[in-house]
Design a protein around this motif. Structure first.
Motif, mmCIF file in Angstrom:
data_model
loop_
_atom_site.group_PDB
_atom_site.id
_atom_site.type_symbol
_atom_site.label_atom_id
_atom_site.label_comp_id
_atom_site.label_asym_id
_atom_site.label_seq_id
_atom_site.Cartn_x
_atom_site.Cartn_y
_atom_site.Cartn_z
ATOM 1 N N LEU A 200 40.064 27.258 83.350
ATOM 2 C CA LEU A 200 39.532 26.137 82.566
ATOM 3 C C LEU A 200 38.050 26.324 82.279
ATOM 4 C CD1 LEU A 200 41.413 23.160 84.265
ATOM 5 C CD2 LEU A 200 41.921 24.291 82.109
ATOM 6 N N GLU A 201 37.310 26.928 83.231
ATOM 7 C CA GLU A 201 35.896 27.206 82.968
ATOM 8 C C GLU A 201 35.751 28.191 81.819
ATOM 9 O OE1 GLU A 201 31.908 28.910 85.254
ATOM 10 O OE2 GLU A 201 33.796 28.702 86.334
ATOM 11 N N SER A 202 36.611 29.205 81.821
ATOM 12 C CA SER A 202 36.588 30.185 80.736
ATOM 13 C C SER A 202 36.938 29.519 79.415
ATOM 14 C CB SER A 202 37.573 31.318 81.044
ATOM 15 O OG SER A 202 37.595 32.266 80.008
ATOM 16 N N HIS A 203 37.917 28.596 79.462
ATOM 17 C CA HIS A 203 38.316 27.868 78.259
ATOM 18 C C HIS A 203 37.162 27.016 77.715
ATOM 19 C CE1 HIS A 203 40.537 25.257 75.563
ATOM 20 N NE2 HIS A 203 40.185 24.195 76.297
ATOM 21 N N ARG A 204 36.481 26.316 78.600
ATOM 22 C CA ARG A 204 35.391 25.442 78.140
ATOM 23 C C ARG A 204 34.232 26.255 77.569
ATOM 24 N NH1 ARG A 204 36.784 22.899 83.264
ATOM 25 N NH2 ARG A 204 38.094 21.090 82.833
ATOM 26 N N PHE A 205 33.957 27.412 78.213
ATOM 27 C CA PHE A 205 32.886 28.244 77.669
ATOM 28 C C PHE A 205 33.250 28.718 76.258
ATOM 29 C CE2 PHE A 205 31.127 32.395 76.748
ATOM 30 C CZ PHE A 205 29.769 32.163 76.911
ATOM 31 N N ALA A 206 34.493 29.175 76.095
ATOM 32 C CA ALA A 206 34.918 29.644 74.777
ATOM 33 C C ALA A 206 34.841 28.517 73.754
ATOM 34 C CB ALA A 206 36.340 30.198 74.866
ATOM 35 N N LYS A 207 35.234 27.282 74.142
ATOM 36 C CA LYS A 207 35.132 26.136 73.218
ATOM 37 C C LYS A 207 33.689 25.888 72.818
ATOM 38 C CE LYS A 207 37.134 22.711 75.308
ATOM 39 N NZ LYS A 207 37.692 21.371 75.531
ATOM 40 N N ASN B 155 33.788 35.134 67.408
ATOM 41 C CA ASN B 155 34.445 33.952 67.969
ATOM 42 C C ASN B 155 35.192 34.352 69.220
ATOM 43 O OD1 ASN B 155 37.484 34.401 67.426
ATOM 44 N ND2 ASN B 155 36.531 34.840 65.443
ATOM 45 N N LEU B 156 35.514 33.353 70.021
ATOM 46 C CA LEU B 156 36.267 33.561 71.263
ATOM 47 C C LEU B 156 37.565 32.765 71.214
ATOM 48 C CD1 LEU B 156 33.355 33.336 73.876
ATOM 49 C CD2 LEU B 156 34.363 35.384 72.882
ATOM 50 N N LEU B 157 38.233 32.806 70.022
ATOM 51 C CA LEU B 157 39.448 32.015 69.847
ATOM 52 C C LEU B 157 40.543 32.440 70.828
ATOM 53 C CD1 LEU B 157 39.832 31.670 65.967
ATOM 54 C CD2 LEU B 157 39.206 29.930 67.619
ATOM 55 N N LYS B 158 40.726 33.732 71.001
ATOM 56 C CA LYS B 158 41.787 34.196 71.897
ATOM 57 C C LYS B 158 41.505 33.771 73.329
ATOM 58 C CE LYS B 158 44.693 38.208 72.733
ATOM 59 N NZ LYS B 158 45.891 37.466 72.374
ATOM 60 N N GLN B 159 40.240 33.874 73.741
ATOM 61 C CA GLN B 159 39.877 33.424 75.087
ATOM 62 C C GLN B 159 40.102 31.931 75.218
ATOM 63 O OE1 GLN B 159 35.997 34.721 76.393
ATOM 64 N NE2 GLN B 159 35.798 33.046 77.865
ATOM 65 N N GLU B 160 39.764 31.190 74.171
ATOM 66 C CA GLU B 160 39.901 29.734 74.189
ATOM 67 C C GLU B 160 41.360 29.319 74.355
ATOM 68 O OE1 GLU B 160 37.801 27.221 71.120
ATOM 69 O OE2 GLU B 160 39.876 26.963 70.453
ATOM 70 N N THR B 161 42.256 29.934 73.613
ATOM 71 C CA THR B 161 43.664 29.515 73.644
ATOM 72 C C THR B 161 44.431 30.127 74.827
ATOM 73 O OG1 THR B 161 44.179 31.335 72.118
ATOM 74 C CG2 THR B 161 43.756 29.167 71.158
ATOM 75 N N SER B 162 44.192 31.417 75.106
ATOM 76 C CA SER B 162 44.970 32.058 76.175
ATOM 77 C C SER B 162 44.612 31.514 77.546
ATOM 78 C CB SER B 162 44.762 33.572 76.132
ATOM 79 O OG SER B 162 43.413 33.897 76.328
ATOM 80 N N SER B 163 43.327 31.180 77.776
ATOM 81 C CA SER B 163 42.949 30.619 79.070
ATOM 82 C C SER B 163 43.592 29.259 79.282
ATOM 83 C CB SER B 163 41.424 30.517 79.172
ATOM 84 O OG SER B 163 40.906 29.728 78.116
#
Length: 1302
Positions: free
Chosen positions: A1136-1143, A1167-1175
């Motif tokens: 979730l931390e990785s997701h929030r950073f990507a967002k 962009n970090l779309l893949k990191q945002e969605t996959s995390s």
């Protein structure tokens, strides 16, 4: 004659018309063929009759009619070629085409040579049509066996090797079988004709002698002159009956029993061939039309320049190469047989490729076929083959060499054939092969019986062969008399009896290399062999008693009544008696008078000779203990003279003396060998060589080290003298010692490897090559035979090989050296007891650790040195071999050995040892470190039970180190290896191991979040360097060291700083994505999540009513069930931390624009779309999995709370997105979320629906894809049912059902 003409007309007309009728001939490129056929047909129709068979004008017609068939054979159209070959075969078979005229296109050749060459050229390799192959075989068999034509020398070879090549290359089993049978028939005919010609010639000479004695006989026995030179075998001859039927399928082989008549004269070329043979016997030059170089004269080209083994073996510099001067053939047929025999011998000598033999390989099939054909030739050998000097020399020069190579083959079929050939030689040719038979016994029979490394199959076949040999009383006596009673020969009979006795008595299975059952079988067979020898001795003794005054044949078996006196004489000549062993003088100059004996066999004389040999051996034993006593004993016994010359000759020539007594004659040579004057140094080195050879010839007793002393000067000279000439001479001297005295070397091996170690780093190719060849010979051959004697220098050998591998000037040698190091590992594995028993320098090492200290550790350590010292290709090979050794033999390693080993292995990743140059360092990380990382994980997995407690911390630390490097490939590999280790071994992890593994993943997550992406500003934006410094402040120190290894980062230009920073940040982004995928694969097993997404999407596509009903097949292969709640929540927090950073990054359009303009990550905005969605997807899967896990009910409340917050936040974020492409990236994520929610129970669904309902209503304003709308429809229908809103929807239950309640 009319019938013959009619048959010929029929063959020609049908064949030519069939060729013309083929549609392929009508094409333009076949115009020449078409025209030739038409001319031939017109010419044939214009003449009412064809010339009779074998008439004077036959060659003119043959020329005319052969051209269209020649062109047809060259057409490459299988139908046309088959028709042409079929007609040629019939014309040859019926005698209509003899080819006896000169070839107009090739001076010096006959037309038949061109015909055979044309037939052979139809074979174009494996791609040749199978029907064409069969027709070629038929035509060649007819040509070789026909009585109407004659082919010789190169043409015969070409026909034989074409059939040989068809056997090897054809994929059709019928063609292979036919080709092999044809070869056998061809050889039978070739050798039978040779024997029959000699028989006919002998009979003719006898008739001539009778005619001269009795003139009346000339009128009573009329003979046709053609029979003198016509060499076809008659219908029944003693030779042919002995050899069996030559060719049942070709009756034309047999010659009519009636004399030739004028209506059917013999071929015209017969007399010329005979004349050629006579000229050769007289030593004159061949006629111009003969080819003095037949093997080169007949070329054989395969498509795409491919040549099979037959071609390579039969093409040589000259047909008579290697023949002794003065040895000639009496007839051309003998030369034909010789060339074929020699070619087969050379084919059988071709080496097999490395590795396990492939039964279908060309090399092995060729070797087996050649040996089978040779065996057939020898078994059917006639008097000429057995007595002619050329064939005897060929057996010695070619066949015996082939046997020496194939007699040690690991392939049972090759070995068995070699034994059968040896038995045949022993039966028919032993009078000529005394030395060769001795070598075969010592190097093959006795060696296999005495060594534990030889296989049970080989031992069994050897004993079977010995049983057959020892069943013949004469053979047993021959062995004893010719070897054990010869001062210059080995005691073959004594060794044979001793070896058989040991086998019969039984030894440990580990010593013989056999199982207990196999050992028992060998014991029985050994005992049978011994009993057979005893029976032979009794039988021979009886003969001696009955016939005490007639011992010429040494107890020769009594001939049967049916044997003629001629047969008895032949058999007696073929057996070698005792006098054959007494032709040479003694090698040591002692007792030489004892060899001057009469030509008749006398048992008393042999008894005296044996006693003299025993006296000499006893005197040598005394000398080796007390030299003066030994010399005195030999002189008292009259075996040694008293003059200084006699004593000098004895000391110089006797091979069995102990060299310790002459040691002082060596440390002057030491000084002179380093003299700058090359002439002086050469003299010194040569003197050293002579003295050392004499010392080495005597061997070295146990616990003595004198060889070290007298070989040390060579080592000293090699170190001090830089003259290439002297260094080369030293290497050659040492190589000579190894090649001739390896069995006697003990402590001297250390000096030998020291010399070669010094030579290994030389830049002179000849020095390096000779030193390496000798080192390879030691490792592959000497170690195999004398490992116990070389074990003290095993480490030196491996170190020497390592030095060869590290010589960058000779990469081929480097690769071969690494292969030999791997070969050394086999010795350590197979003979650990030898290391345990060796205690010389290892008294302070425990016996169980000696095999590690003196065996495994040197091998692995030197391989690591190769890895750290060599260029890419060599170090990669070294790395591969090092881990191959671990994987192959690691099961024998003790736990504490592994700790020592991995201290060596982890040196590969040592920052202090990495190359200083950035490009070399990057290459090292991408190749060697990457390769090593995967290999370490493979080894760890293979031996997990042994290594888990010892090396897990080190391996996790190494993986962590890899992802911190500024190398994308290495970083990816680090996460991939972490995933592999956990997935493959997670089931065996303890709670503590899981904690360590999860903490490692958390550390990687925290240190690889690219925070600087959100704070970076262009250099100089604030007017000073502080902004740059601030961007790097978030990076760990180790990362900065890797980015700027040479100097402080602030001293670099701003552009370089940015470039390196962007590279580092990009690697962090990659690691984040890789780690997210790693966690997903670990928890749920690889590809499970991807498969679930695909099935969810496919279900939604099919039908809105079925969207939530699809059951995803979940095999619980992941590690979810092994992870504790605490560990899962830790992983969830990281995701979730990785997701929030990507967002945060994806929402910061201004920062993304700055980075894009500065050149970060390609042509579009980063962009970090893949990191945002996959995390987030991975986090949701973990939460929903915990939400339905009965074993974790205590955490359901916490899980539901987190789920509601995470899902609400996610949907709200989706509603805030303004980019269409960004929303599309969330499609699978929304499908996953909605599908999971639809599967929970009604009670839980109420809580979730109440929270998400307003947000999901807002989603409807977007232009959603049909699949997402279908799932939303299902969601709203479920709300109606659960909250009792509106009437129930019975149609839902008829066409579909709601998702199961979990």
């Amino acid at each position: 004659m009319y019938e013959g003409k009619k048959t010929k007309n029929m063959f020609l007309t049908r064949a030519l018309e069939k060729i013309l009728a083929d549609k392929e001939v009508k094409k333009a490129h076949h115009s020449q063929l078409r025209k030739a056929c038409e001319v031939a047909l017109d010419g044939k129709s214009g003449s009412s009759t064809l010339p009779p068979i074998k008439s004077k004008t036959n060659f003119i017609e043959a020329d005319k009619y052969f051209l269209p068939f020649e062109l047809a054979c060259q057409s490459k159209c299988p139908r046309i070629v088959i028709t042409s070959l079929d007609c040629l075969q019939k014309l040859i078979a019926y005698g209509h085409l003899t080819g006896s005229a000169p070839d107009s296109t090739a001076p010096g050749k006959k037309l038949i040579d061109r015909i055979i060459e044309t037939i052979c050229a139809c074979f174009q390799g494996p791609q040749t049509d199978e029907g064409v192959q069969l027709q070629i075989i038929k035509a060649l068999l007819t040509a070789v066996t026909s009585q109407h034509i004659e082919i010789h020398e190169g043409t015969v070879l070409q026909a034989v090797r074409t059939c040989y090549n068809i056997y090897l290359a054809s994929k059709n089993l019928i063609n292979q079988t036919t080709a092999k049978a044809t070869l056998t028939q061809m050889l039978n005919v070739i050798f039978a004709r040779m024997e029959n010609q000699a028989l006919q010639e002998a009979k003719q000479l006898e008739r001539e002698r009778h005619r001269q004695q009795s003139p009346v006989a000339q009128h009573t026995e009329p003979e046709s002159p053609q029979l003198q030179t016509h060499v076809h075998p008659p219908s029944k001859t003693p030779t042919q009956e002995a050899n069996g039927p030559v060719s049942p399928a070709t009756p034309s082989i047999a010659t009519p029993s009636t004399p030739s008549t004028p209506s059917t004269p013999a071929p015209e070329s017969s007399s010329s061939r005979s004349a050629s043979g006579e000229r050769e016997v007289q030593g004159e030059q061949p006629a111009p039309d003969e080819n003095p170089d037949p093997e080169n004269g007949s070329e054989f080209c395969v498509a795409e320049n491919e040549q099979t083994e037959a071609d390579q073996a039969t093409v040589e510099s000259g047909a008579t190469a290697g023949q002794p001067p003065g040895a000639k053939f009496s007839h051309i047929l003998q030369k034909d047989a010789f060339l074929v025999f020699r070619s087969l011998c050379k084919l059988s000598m071709k080496p097999l490729s490395d590795g396990p033999p492939d039964p279908k390989s060309h090399e092995l099939r060729s070797k087996v076929l050649s040996l089978q054909l040779l065996l057939s030739i020898l078994q059917n050998a006639g008097p000429i083959f057995k007595t002619n000097e050329m064939f005897i020399n060929a057996i010695k020069q070619y066949l015996c060499v082939a046997l020496s190579k194939n007699g040690v083959s690991s392939v049972p079929e090759v070995f068995e054939l070699s034994l059968s050939i040896f038995l045949t030689l022993l039966s028919h040719f032993k009078t000529h092969l005394k030395m060769q038979i001795e070598v075969f016994f010592k190097e093959i029979f006795l060696y296999i019986l005495e060594t534990s490394t030889s296989s049970y199959d080989h031992k069994w076949m050897v004993i079977q062969t010995l049983t057959r040999i020892c069943a013949d009383a004469q053979s047993v006596v021959d062995i004893y008399v010719n070897y054990d009673c010869d001062l210059n020969a080995a005691n073959i009979f004594e060794r044979l009896v001793n070896d058989l006795s040991k086998i019969a008595q039984g030894r440990g299975g580990h010593e013989l290399g056999t199982t207990p059952q196999q050992e028992l079988t060998l014991r029985k067979k050994g005992l049978e062999c011994l009993v057979s020898i005893l029976k032979c001795m009794v039988e021979w003794s009886k003969d001696q008693y009955v016939n005490p005054n007639s011992q010429t044949s040494l107890g020769q078996e009594k001939p049967s009544e049916q044997d003629s006196s001629e047969t008895k004489a032949t058999e007696s000549i073929n057996r070698y008696g005792s006098i054959n062993s007494l032709d040479s003088t003694a090698s040591s100059g002692i007792g030489s008078y004892s060899t001057q004996m009469s030509g008749t066999d006398n048992p008393e004389q042999f008894e005296v000779l044996k006693q003299q040999k025993e006296i000499i051996e006893q005197g040598i034993d005394l000398f080796n203990k007390k030299p003066k006593r030994g010399i005195q004993y030999l002189q008292e016994q009259g075996m040694l003279g008293t003059t200084p010359e006699d004593l000098a000759q004895f000391l110089h020539q006797e091979e069995r003396l102990d060299s310790v007594k002459k040691n002082k004659m060596l440390f002057f040579s030491l000084q002179v060998g380093c003299n700058p004057n090359e002439d002086v140094a050469i003299f010194a080195v040569d003197s050293l060589r002579q003295l050392s050879m004499k010392f080495l010839e005597k061997g070295e007793l146990a616990n003595f080290r004198f060889q070290k002393d007298f070989l040390r000067p060579f080592e000293h000279i090699m170190k001090k003298n830089r003259s290439p000439t002297i260094r080369d001479m030293v290497v050659r001297c040492i190589a000579q010692m190894v090649n001739s005295q390896a069995a006697n070397i003990r402590s001297g091996w250390k000096n030998i490897f020291s010399v070669f170690h010094l030579a290994a780093s030389d830049q002179d190719e000849s020095i390096v090559e000779l030193a390496f060849q000798t080192t390879g010979h030691i490792v592959t051959n000497v170690f195999e035979k004398h490992f116990a004697a070389t074990i003290d220098s095993f480490q030196d050998a491996v170190k020497c090989l390592s030095e060869f591998a590290c010589n960058a000037s000779f990469p081929d040698t480097s690769m071969e050296a690494i292969r030999l190091i791997r070969h050394c590992a086999k010795y350590v594995s197979e003979r650990p007891q030898a290391f345990k028993d060796y205690t010389s320098d290892d008294m302070n090492v425990a016996p169980e650790d000696r095999v590690w200290v003196r065996g495994w550790f040197p091998i692995l350590f030197e391989l690591s040195c190769i890895i750290n010292r060599c260029k890419l290709d060599v170090r990669t090979r070294g790395l591969t071999v090092m881990f191959e050794v671990m994987k192959t033999y690691g099961h024998t390693f003790e736990k504490h050995w592994w700790q020592d080993l991995f201290r060596i292995v982890f040196r590969i990743f040592d920052n202090m040892k990495l190359p200083e140059q950035q490009t070399e360092k990057a290459e090292w990380m991408t190749t060697t470190c990457n390769h090593a990382l995967y290999a370490i994980c493979d080894v760890f997995t293979q031996y997990f039970e042994s290594l888990n407690g010892l090396l897990l911390d080190d391996i996790l630390a190494q993986l962590y180190w890899c992802v911190q490097q500024d190398n994308e490939q290495l970083a990816r590999s680090g996460t991939n290896c972490l995933e592999n280790v956990v997935i493959l071994n997670g089931e065996k992890f303890s709670a503590e191991t899981w904690d360590k593994t999860c903490n490692c993943m958390l550390d990687i997550f925290k240190t690889t979040i690219p925070h600087a992406l959100l704070t970076w500003r262009p250099a100089g934006a604030e007017g000073d360097e502080s902004a740059i410094f601030h961007e790097y402040s978030s990076l760990p120190v180790s990362f900065l060291i890797n980015l700027f290894p040479d100097d402080h980062f602030l001293s670099c230009p701003a552009e370089i700083q940015e470039q390196r920073l962007f590279s580092a940040l990009l690697i962090k982004c990659v690691v984040q994505l890789e780690l997210i995928q790693t966690i997903d694969n670990i928890v749920f097993f690889p590809a499970t999540s991807k498969k679930e997404d695909a099935e969810n999407f496919a279900a939604a596509q099919r039908d809105a009513g079925c969207a939530a009903d699809v059951q995803v097949e979940t095999q619980d292969q992941g590690m979810f069930r092994y992870l504790t709640l605490e560990q899962l929540f830790k992983l969830l927090d990281c995701l979730l931390e990785s997701h929030r950073f990507a967002k945060a990054f994806n929402s910061n359009n201004e920062q993304r624009t700055l980075l894009w303009k500065a050149g970060f990550k390609g042509k579009s905005k980063p962009n970090l779309l893949k990191q945002e969605t996959s995390s987030l997807a991975c986090g949701l899967r973990i939460l929903f999995r915990m939400y339905t896990d009965e074993s974790r009910q205590g955490a359901w409340e916490e899980v539901q709370r987190r789920l509601l917050n995470v899902c609400s936040e996610a949907v709200a974020y989706f509603l805030a997105l303004t980019s269409e492409s960004h929303r599309e990236a969330w499609t699978n994520l929304l499908l996953l979320f909605l599908t999971k929610v639809l599967k929970i129970s009604d009670e839980r669904f109420k809580a979730h629906a109440s929270r998400y309902y307003p947000l999901l209503c807002e989603i409807m304003q977007f232009d959603l894809i049909p699949e997402l709308r279908a799932v939303l429809r299902k969601f709203y229908l479920r709300i109606g049912l659960v909250f009792n809103i509106g009437p129930s929807a019975p149609h839902l239950t008829s066409s579909s059902s709601l998702p199961p309640v979990v």
